[in-house]
Design a protein around this motif. Structure first.
Motif, PDB file in Angstrom:
ATOM      1  N   GLN A   1       0.814  -1.200   0.000  1.00 37.73           N
ATOM      2  CA  GLN A   1       0.000   0.000   0.000  1.00 37.73           C
ATOM      3  C   GLN A   1       0.858   1.267   0.000  1.00 37.73           C
ATOM      4  O   GLN A   1       1.866   1.345   0.711  1.00 37.73           O
ATOM      5  CB  GLN A   1      -0.873   0.003   1.267  1.00 37.73           C
ATOM      6  CG  GLN A   1      -1.891   1.090   1.351  1.00 37.73           C
ATOM      7  CD  GLN A   1      -3.109   0.751   0.508  1.00 37.73           C
ATOM      8  OE1 GLN A   1      -3.306   1.359  -0.527  1.00 37.73           O
ATOM      9  NE2 GLN A   1      -3.885  -0.213   0.927  1.00 37.73           N
ATOM     10  N   VAL A   2       0.457   2.247  -0.814  1.00 29.76           N
ATOM     11  CA  VAL A   2       1.107   3.554  -0.790  1.00 29.76           C
ATOM     12  C   VAL A   2       0.127   4.542  -0.178  1.00 29.76           C
ATOM     13  O   VAL A   2      -1.009   4.682  -0.645  1.00 29.76           O
ATOM     14  CB  VAL A   2       1.506   4.022  -2.203  1.00 29.76           C
ATOM     15  CG1 VAL A   2       2.101   5.428  -2.146  1.00 29.76           C
ATOM     16  CG2 VAL A   2       2.494   3.043  -2.827  1.00 29.76           C
ATOM     17  N   LEU A   3       0.555   5.227   0.872  1.00 29.40           N
ATOM     18  CA  LEU A   3      -0.266   6.248   1.515  1.00 29.40           C
ATOM     19  C   LEU A   3       0.252   7.620   1.083  1.00 29.40           C
ATOM     20  O   LEU A   3       1.448   7.902   1.208  1.00 29.40           O
ATOM     21  CB  LEU A   3      -0.201   6.111   3.034  1.00 29.40           C
ATOM     22  CG  LEU A   3      -0.674   4.768   3.614  1.00 29.40           C
ATOM     23  CD1 LEU A   3      -0.479   4.750   5.127  1.00 29.40           C
ATOM     24  CD2 LEU A   3      -2.133   4.521   3.261  1.00 29.40           C
ATOM     25  N   TYR A   4      -0.663   8.453   0.575  1.00 30.21           N
ATOM     26  CA  TYR A   4      -0.262   9.764   0.084  1.00 30.21           C
ATOM     27  C   TYR A   4      -0.477  10.829   1.157  1.00 30.21           C
ATOM     28  O   TYR A   4      -1.335  10.686   2.042  1.00 30.21           O
ATOM     29  CB  TYR A   4      -1.043  10.094  -1.188  1.00 30.21           C
ATOM     30  CG  TYR A   4      -0.699   9.160  -2.327  1.00 30.21           C
ATOM     31  CD1 TYR A   4       0.469   9.338  -3.064  1.00 30.21           C
ATOM     32  CD2 TYR A   4      -1.531   8.090  -2.640  1.00 30.21           C
ATOM     33  CE1 TYR A   4       0.801   8.472  -4.091  1.00 30.21           C
ATOM     34  CE2 TYR A   4      -1.215   7.209  -3.667  1.00 30.21           C
ATOM     35  CZ  TYR A   4      -0.048   7.402  -4.391  1.00 30.21           C
ATOM     36  OH  TYR A   4       0.290   6.542  -5.403  1.00 30.21           O
ATOM     37  N   SER A   5       0.291  11.896   1.065  1.00 29.92           N
ATOM     38  CA  SER A   5       0.291  12.927   2.114  1.00 29.92           C
ATOM     39  C   SER A   5      -0.433  14.185   1.658  1.00 29.92           C
ATOM     40  O   SER A   5      -0.124  14.739   0.591  1.00 29.92           O
ATOM     41  CB  SER A   5       1.733  13.289   2.496  1.00 29.92           C
ATOM     42  OG  SER A   5       2.417  12.156   2.988  1.00 29.92           O
ATOM     43  N   GLU A   6      -1.382  14.604   2.474  1.00 28.75           N
ATOM     44  CA  GLU A   6      -2.083  15.853   2.184  1.00 28.75           C
ATOM     45  C   GLU A   6      -1.104  17.021   2.291  1.00 28.75           C
ATOM     46  O   GLU A   6      -0.287  17.087   3.211  1.00 28.75           O
ATOM     47  CB  GLU A   6      -3.248  16.049   3.150  1.00 28.75           C
ATOM     48  CG  GLU A   6      -4.079  17.283   2.858  1.00 28.75           C
ATOM     49  CD  GLU A   6      -5.328  17.400   3.727  1.00 28.75           C
ATOM     50  OE1 GLU A   6      -6.008  18.439   3.624  1.00 28.75           O
ATOM     51  OE2 GLU A   6      -5.609  16.463   4.498  1.00 28.75           O
TER      52      GLU A   6
END
Length: 331
Positions: free
Chosen positions: A44-49
């Motif tokens: 999983q890749v979690l993106y940053s706001e």
């Protein structure tokens, strides 16, 4: 005002253009964006706001930043093209561009989540309530097979079966996959006896229309709405005559209108299914109405279709399951 959760909504973003989310008035700092439909994927890749994306919580929009690591759909081979033929491209999947968002939003209505009551599933629900085993036959085209969905559990028929199991703990539900990719209602009719009636089903979902609507070179449909109606009516009559199964017709989603085989009258096929549901007193899981609501709210075809043509992605299958779940009685 209620606060509700939206889970695994699919999103495709291009350049730094804002993309509308399904709902408006989001709870601030509630949005989480990831690369996979399930939060449990190991890669999983979690993106940053702020770094990868920016959210306008009041208007319910999200966009890439200029330096974002989020895949840019403007690089897709069909971007900016109309009347495209999928056969002209080695790979037109949206898989690498689709992201999934979880967020909270303010719902101005006071209504609670109550399923719509219906008699369409009365027989199977009675059996499940009595702890009797049931056989669920999934009949239709590639959408019913769950083509290109990331995992078995996310396919609409398995989501629906799991809803029934949660409602009736310990329920023995035998899901039999009898759908075939690329098939129209003509093909389904030919194998109805062996693949549906001979299975002695307790529940049959019939999902045709997408391949029937395909636009031919002369502008006509592969199967006309009138012939489609006759084919489905024949299926219903045969299943009702030879089994005691509950029947649910599933209206088709919309294909990408920029696809060369997308006909402008695909809604006619859903209308025929609604009319047949009323005539024969069988259930209609009206996915197309839900799909149109998604598009009206600002969702895009590429954000709902995994192949950018006619196959719903994981989120799209959750909408199909939602349509089926709406037939469950709230009692």
């Amino acid at each position: 005002m209620n606060i509700r959760n939206q889970v695994s909504e699919s999103i495709v973003m291009m350049a730094t253009e804002p993309h509308k989310l399904r709902f408006r008035s989001l709870v601030r700092e509630s949005l989480r964006l990831r690369s996979k439909a399930s939060s449990e994927y190991p890669d999983q890749v979690l993106y940053s706001e702020g770094t990868d994306y920016i959210v306008d919580y009041e208007s319910g929009t999200i966009k890439r930043t200029a330096a974002s690591s989020i895949p840019d759909w403007s690089k897709h081979p069909t971007y900016g093209k109309s009347d495209f033929n999928h056969s002209d491209y080695p790979d037109i999947t949206n898989q690498t561009y689709i992201l999934y968002a979880d967020y909270e939003y303010f719902d101005p209505t006071a209504a609670s989540d109550v399923a719509v009551g219906s008699e369409a599933l009365s027989r199977i629900l009675a059996k499940l309530a009595n702890s009797e085993p049931v056989t669920y036959v999934v009949f239709g085209d590639s959408i019913s097979t769950g083509a290109e969905v990331s995992e078995e559990a996310n396919k609409f028929h398995n989501r629906f079966a799991e809803t029934l199991r949660r409602r009736f703990p310990g329920a023995a539900i035998d899901v039999r996959m009898k759908a075939i990719g690329g098939e129209s209602s003509e093909g389904g009719l030919k194998r109805l006896q062996d693949d549906v009636i001979a299975q002695a089903p307790d529940l049959v979902t019939i999902g045709y229309g997408m391949n029937d609507q395909n636009k031919q070179a002369n502008g006509t449909n592969a199967i006309s709405p009138a012939q489609f109606e006759r084919n489905i009516a024949t299926m219903i009559e045969a299943v009702q005559k030879h089994t005691e199964a509950d029947i649910v017709l599933i209206t088709p989603c919309l294909p990408n209108p920029l696809w060369t085989y997308a006909s402008p009258n695909v809604t006619d096929y859903a209308d025929k299914l609604r009319e047949l549901g009323f005539k024969y007193r069988v259930g209609v899981a009206d996915l197309q109405r839900i799909w149109l609501d998604e598009l009206t709210a600002g969702k895009t075809h590429e954000s709902l279709l995994i192949n950018n043509v006619n196959h719903p992605n994981d989120y799209g299958h959750s909408l199909y399951a939602q349509a089926l779940n709406s037939l469950l009685s709230s009692n």
